[in-house]
Design an enzyme around this catalytic site. Structure first.
Site, short mmCIF file in Angstrom:
data_model
loop_
_atom_site.label_atom_id
_atom_site.label_comp_id
_atom_site.label_asym_id
_atom_site.label_seq_id
_atom_site.Cartn_x
_atom_site.Cartn_y
_atom_site.Cartn_z
N ASP A 140 9.37 -4.80 -8.49
CA ASP A 140 8.55 -5.30 -7.38
C ASP A 140 9.08 -6.68 -7.03
O ASP A 140 10.09 -7.12 -7.57
CB ASP A 140 7.05 -5.33 -7.76
CG ASP A 140 6.13 -5.25 -6.54
OD1 ASP A 140 6.09 -6.20 -5.75
OD2 ASP A 140 5.42 -4.23 -6.39
N GLY A 191 12.81 -8.08 -7.25
CA GLY A 191 13.83 -7.94 -6.21
C GLY A 191 13.24 -7.47 -4.90
O GLY A 191 12.02 -7.53 -4.70
N PHE A 208 13.25 -4.21 -2.28
CA PHE A 208 13.67 -2.80 -2.19
C PHE A 208 14.37 -2.47 -0.88
O PHE A 208 14.86 -1.36 -0.71
CB PHE A 208 12.53 -1.83 -2.52
CG PHE A 208 11.20 -2.00 -1.81
CD1 PHE A 208 11.11 -2.29 -0.46
CD2 PHE A 208 10.02 -1.79 -2.52
CE1 PHE A 208 9.88 -2.40 0.18
CE2 PHE A 208 8.77 -1.91 -1.89
CZ PHE A 208 8.71 -2.21 -0.54
N HIS A 246 3.27 3.78 2.81
CA HIS A 246 2.25 3.69 3.86
C HIS A 246 2.18 2.28 4.48
O HIS A 246 1.52 2.08 5.47
CB HIS A 246 0.87 4.16 3.35
CG HIS A 246 0.13 3.20 2.49
ND1 HIS A 246 -1.23 3.35 2.21
CD2 HIS A 246 0.52 2.09 1.80
CE1 HIS A 246 -1.62 2.36 1.42
NE2 HIS A 246 -0.59 1.59 1.16
C1 LIG Z 1 0.31 -1.43 -1.60
S1 LIG Z 1 1.15 -2.18 -2.93
C2 LIG Z 1 1.32 -0.86 -4.13
C3 LIG Z 1 1.53 -1.36 -5.52
C4 LIG Z 1 1.62 -0.27 -6.59
N1 LIG Z 1 2.65 0.72 -6.30
C5 LIG Z 1 0.29 0.41 -6.79
O1 LIG Z 1 0.12 1.56 -6.38
O2 LIG Z 1 -0.63 -0.25 -7.32
C6 LIG Z 1 2.78 -2.30 -2.27
C7 LIG Z 1 3.72 -3.01 -3.21
O3 LIG Z 1 4.99 -3.15 -2.58
C8 LIG Z 1 5.53 -4.40 -2.97
N2 LIG Z 1 6.57 -4.84 -2.03
C9 LIG Z 1 6.40 -5.18 -0.73
N3 LIG Z 1 7.58 -5.54 -0.19
C10 LIG Z 1 8.51 -5.40 -1.19
C11 LIG Z 1 9.93 -5.58 -1.23
N4 LIG Z 1 10.61 -5.98 -0.14
N5 LIG Z 1 10.57 -5.33 -2.38
C12 LIG Z 1 9.88 -4.92 -3.49
N6 LIG Z 1 8.53 -4.70 -3.50
C13 LIG Z 1 7.86 -4.96 -2.36
C14 LIG Z 1 4.31 -5.31 -2.95
O4 LIG Z 1 4.54 -6.50 -3.67
C15 LIG Z 1 3.25 -4.41 -3.55
O5 LIG Z 1 3.16 -4.56 -4.94
#
Ligand SMILES: C[S@@+](CC[C@H](N)C(=O)[O-])C[C@H]1O[C@@H](n2cnc3c(N)ncnc32)[C@H](O)[C@@H]1O
Length: 344
Positions: free
Chosen positions: A208, A233, A235, A253
């Site tokens: 994340d 990092g 994604f 989403h």
């Molecule tokens: C809606 S949350 C879901 C978190 C986790 N998968 C869960 O279900 O509890 C979306 C996640 O995507 C991560 N995120 C957003 N942009 C990101 C990026 N560019 N690279 C890595 N992670 C990212 C956020 O920090 C967040 O933790």
């Protein structure tokens, strides 16, 4: 026998039903404030009168009394004969220290940065501008990156909601053959912790943003940190390699179709043919029906450019564009479904 189809037989009149839906924002705000003020935490397993609570939280006693009375009217607290209040099972769910606590949700939902964006919904629907960006002048995730307090509250909410659905998810998929499981955008690791606890043969990689993986307490809480690497990092740039099972829960989403394909392509580059990918989302039914995903879809519209909930067919299209074959969709005993895909 002739069925009684009069409006009274099927529920309150339409005006009352709509009024109740609109007014639901008020109990929601009230419970959010109760959570923010940590009133159920202060009460704990005992009974406390409003003066004691006011002193403990440093608040204005007459209004503490009124908000505790309102919480009691919602069944969250219970007033005793001596003027003190105790938690009901609903109040316990709003405490920080109880299993399955939803306090972080109450706190986040009541944070002005979050609910002010909802105030721009109608304007956003007119113009196509993302309500959050209209109100705050920046994207949701950039805002979180620049505001540590908001980031902490959002991550805590994700961790709590994650824990609520974890049991349903780990019971609905066989993780016993996976060697290395990578949770992409995995938050603080609540889902990965539950999966690794269920799959003792597997190693994990939690991936994340650096700000979010600064706290991975769910991994330590489940005693799986020794089997789990933590990587910070982006994604959109790259995803850690070496996994034979990748998971994306409530990540896609947040993004529009092209961004989803970019994320999926980074996953596909990191894991070769035959590896598996799971998308865990509230997959929408093909037709309108009372499914929680349709309201979550509006939350995504409010917060993120292009954020949306999707049908299984729509996920299938995204997967095909990124080099995956969709194998099928499995419902779970939670609002989440599991979309399974194989890298081709
Ligand atoms: C809606 S949350 C879901 C978190 C986790 N998968 C869960 O279900 O509890 C979306 C996640 O995507 C991560 N995120 C957003 N942009 C990101 C990026 N560019 N690279 C890595 N992670 C990212 C956020 O920090 C967040 O933790």
């Amino acid at each position: 026998m002739i069925a009684d189809t009069s409006p009274m037989a099927v529920g309150p009149p339409p005006q009352i039903q709509v009024m109740q839906m609109i007014m639901a924002a008020m109990p929601s705000r009230t419970l959010g404030a109760v959570a923010q003020l940590a009133i159920p935490d202060v009460i704990g397993n005992d009974a406390r009168n409003p003066a004691e609570v006011a002193e403990a939280i440093g608040a204005f006693e007459p209004w503490v009394r009124r908000i505790m009375r309102a919480a009691a009217s919602l069944g969250v607290l219970q007033e005793r004969g001596d003027g003190s209040f105790e938690n009901t099972p609903l109040g316990d769910a709003l405490r920080s220290d109880t299993p399955g606590s939803v306090r972080a949700l109450g706190v986040l939902a009541n944070e002005p940065f979050h609910f002010m964006a909802w105030g721009g919904l109608a304007a956003g629907v007119r113009t196509g501008e993302v309500p959050f960006e209209h109100v705050h002048g920046t994207t949701f995730f950039d805002y979180l990156r620049d505001n540590p307090d908001a980031n902490e509250k959002f991550a805590a909410w994700m961790t709590q909601t994650s824990k609520l659905a974890n049991e349903a998810i780990v019971a609905s998929y066989d993780f016993s053959t996976a060697n290395t499981i990578i949770d992409v955008g995995g938050g603080q690791g609540a889902l990965l912790a539950a999966v690794l606890a269920r799959a003792p043969q597997a190693k994990g990689i939690l991936f994340d943003t650096p700000e979010v993986v600064a706290d991975t307490s769910p991994l330590e809480g489940a005693c799986v940190q020794d089997r789990c690497a933590v990587v910070g990092g982006d994604f959109f740039e790259s995803v850690p390699s070496g996994g034979d099972l990748l998971m994306l829960r409530t990540v896609l989403h947040d993004w529009d179709d092209d961004d989803c394909v970019r994320i999926l392509c980074r996953c596909r580059e990191a894991a070769g043919p035959g590896t598996s990918l799971l998308i865990l989302e509230m997959v929408l039914p093909g037709e309108c029906s009372p499914h929680p995903g349709f309201i979550m879809d509006i939350n995504m519209l409010v917060l993120n450019h292009g954020g949306r909930e999707r049908t299984a067919a729509e996920y299938g299209d995204l997967l095909a564009r990124a080099g995956y074959r969709m194998e099928g969709t499995t419902p779970t005993p939670s609002p989440m479904s599991i979309v399974e895909a194989t890298a081709v």
